[in-house]
Scaffold this motif. Structure first.
Motif, PDB file in Angstrom:
ATOM      1  N   VAL A  95       0.857  -1.191   0.000  1.00 20.62           N
ATOM      2  CA  VAL A  95       0.000   0.000   0.000  1.00 20.62           C
ATOM      3  C   VAL A  95       0.887   1.233   0.000  1.00 20.62           C
ATOM      4  O   VAL A  95       1.932   1.263   0.657  1.00 20.62           O
ATOM      5  N   THR A  96       0.486   2.260  -0.753  1.00 18.54           N
ATOM      6  CA  THR A  96       1.267   3.494  -0.857  1.00 18.54           C
ATOM      7  C   THR A  96       0.365   4.695  -0.615  1.00 18.54           C
ATOM      8  O   THR A  96      -0.864   4.590  -0.633  1.00 18.54           O
ATOM      9  N   ILE A  97       1.005   5.861  -0.406  1.00 19.27           N
ATOM     10  CA  ILE A  97       0.272   7.112  -0.270  1.00 19.27           C
ATOM     11  C   ILE A  97       1.024   8.177  -1.052  1.00 19.27           C
ATOM     12  O   ILE A  97       2.261   8.173  -1.082  1.00 19.27           O
ATOM     13  N   ASP A  98       0.277   9.074  -1.718  1.00 19.32           N
ATOM     14  CA  ASP A  98       0.939  10.150  -2.446  1.00 19.32           C
ATOM     15  C   ASP A  98       0.862  11.451  -1.640  1.00 19.32           C
ATOM     16  O   ASP A  98       0.246  11.503  -0.569  1.00 19.32           O
ATOM     17  N   ALA A  99       1.498  12.502  -2.158  1.00 19.00           N
ATOM     18  CA  ALA A  99       1.587  13.762  -1.435  1.00 19.00           C
ATOM     19  C   ALA A  99       0.237  14.453  -1.284  1.00 19.00           C
ATOM     20  O   ALA A  99       0.086  15.349  -0.445  1.00 19.00           O
ATOM     21  N   ALA A 100      -0.753  14.048  -2.082  1.00 20.13           N
ATOM     22  CA  ALA A 100      -2.092  14.638  -1.986  1.00 20.13           C
ATOM     23  C   ALA A 100      -2.985  13.869  -1.017  1.00 20.13           C
ATOM     24  O   ALA A 100      -4.151  14.225  -0.837  1.00 20.13           O
ATOM     25  N   GLY A 101      -2.456  12.800  -0.411  1.00 23.70           N
ATOM     26  CA  GLY A 101      -3.229  12.037   0.561  1.00 23.70           C
ATOM     27  C   GLY A 101      -3.964  10.838  -0.003  1.00 23.70           C
ATOM     28  O   GLY A 101      -4.702  10.175   0.730  1.00 23.70           O
ATOM     29  N   LYS A 102      -3.769  10.524  -1.299  1.00 24.71           N
ATOM     30  CA  LYS A 102      -4.450   9.373  -1.896  1.00 24.71           C
ATOM     31  C   LYS A 102      -3.702   8.095  -1.556  1.00 24.71           C
ATOM     32  O   LYS A 102      -2.497   7.988  -1.754  1.00 24.71           O
ATOM     33  N   VAL A 103      -4.429   7.106  -1.055  1.00 21.87           N
ATOM     34  CA  VAL A 103      -3.871   5.806  -0.706  1.00 21.87           C
ATOM     35  C   VAL A 103      -4.216   4.809  -1.797  1.00 21.87           C
ATOM     36  O   VAL A 103      -5.358   4.762  -2.271  1.00 21.87           O
ATOM     37  N   VAL A 104      -3.238   4.009  -2.211  1.00 22.52           N
ATOM     38  CA  VAL A 104      -3.455   2.966  -3.213  1.00 22.52           C
ATOM     39  C   VAL A 104      -3.052   1.628  -2.596  1.00 22.52           C
ATOM     40  O   VAL A 104      -1.899   1.443  -2.182  1.00 22.52           O
ATOM     41  N   PHE A 105      -4.003   0.704  -2.546  1.00 25.18           N
ATOM     42  CA  PHE A 105      -3.738  -0.646  -2.056  1.00 25.18           C
ATOM     43  C   PHE A 105      -3.288  -1.497  -3.238  1.00 25.18           C
ATOM     44  O   PHE A 105      -4.090  -1.845  -4.106  1.00 25.18           O
TER      45      PHE A 105
END
Length: 214
Positions: A95-105
């Motif tokens: 799982v990751t998170i970008d600088a805009a707060g979006k999480v991707v599983f």
């Protein structure tokens, strides 16, 4: 077939097998007919031994100076605001998170999400009616979290903790975390960092921690 208790008793080995009913598949979808299947003790042990392992934690304290403001939140009532945490974190393969707060599983499985916020006001006294939710781009995930609170002073802060367990059944599922000021409350309320004395670090206005059942 003989009565079960009439069979001999043995100490189970990891390679031995037991019978069971297949109720759901790996994605959590119900299996038609619930067929009888075999399970090895090694597979059962692997399932039971699973633990939640932290994948990352991200907060407004982690960003470079000025990357995330000391306060963030909606500009008006009934205006949805996507919450920003720390910088992008792609260190986990799950799982990751970008600088805009979006999480991707990136992988399917069971995840535990902890959101922590420092909620405050610009004017006092005020009665806030602030709501938080998780959104997958199409639908809301889980219930709405409501904070209704009357503040006496602009220096007041309320710690908000939201804990959610989710079962991700499709790789690359995306989540964003939103807040909104309900018009039933005052047109006020944001997330504020708190500067502390004695050399203690600043309390972040937003922090998220995600763990995976492994």
């Amino acid at each position: 077939m003989a009565i079960i208790y009439s069979y001999p008793t043995l100490t189970p080995q990891l390679g031995d097998k037991v019978l069971g009913s297949n109720i759901t598949d790996a994605s959590g979808t119900p299996v038609t007919g619930n067929p009888t299947v075999q399970y090895s003790f090694s597979e059962v042990k692997e399932l039971v031994d699973q633990q939640f392992i932290q994948q990352f934690t991200s907060s407004s304290n982690d960003s470079a100076t000025g990357a995330i403001p000391a306060s963030q939140g909606p500009v008006a009532t009934n205006s949805v605001y996507p919450i920003i945490f720390g910088p992008a974190d792609v260190s986990s393969t799950s799982v990751t998170i970008d600088a805009a707060g979006k999480v991707v599983f990136l992988k399917t499985g069971t995840y535990y999400i902890t959101q922590e916020y420092s909620l405050g006001v610009a004017a006092a006294p005020n009665i806030l009616q602030t709501m938080f939710r998780i959104y997958d781009g199409t639908n809301q995930v889980g219930p709405t979290h409501l904070e209704k609170w009357k503040y006496a002073d602009t220096a007041d802060r309320k710690r908000v903790v939201i804990e959610t367990m989710v079962n991700i059944t499709s790789p690359n599922t995306e989540y964003i975390f939103q807040m909104i000021r309900d018009a039933n409350g005052a047109n006020d309320g944001k997330l504020y960092q708190q500067t502390n004395n004695n050399g203690w670090t600043t309390t972040p206005n937003a922090q998220i921690t995600i763990s995976k059942l492994i």
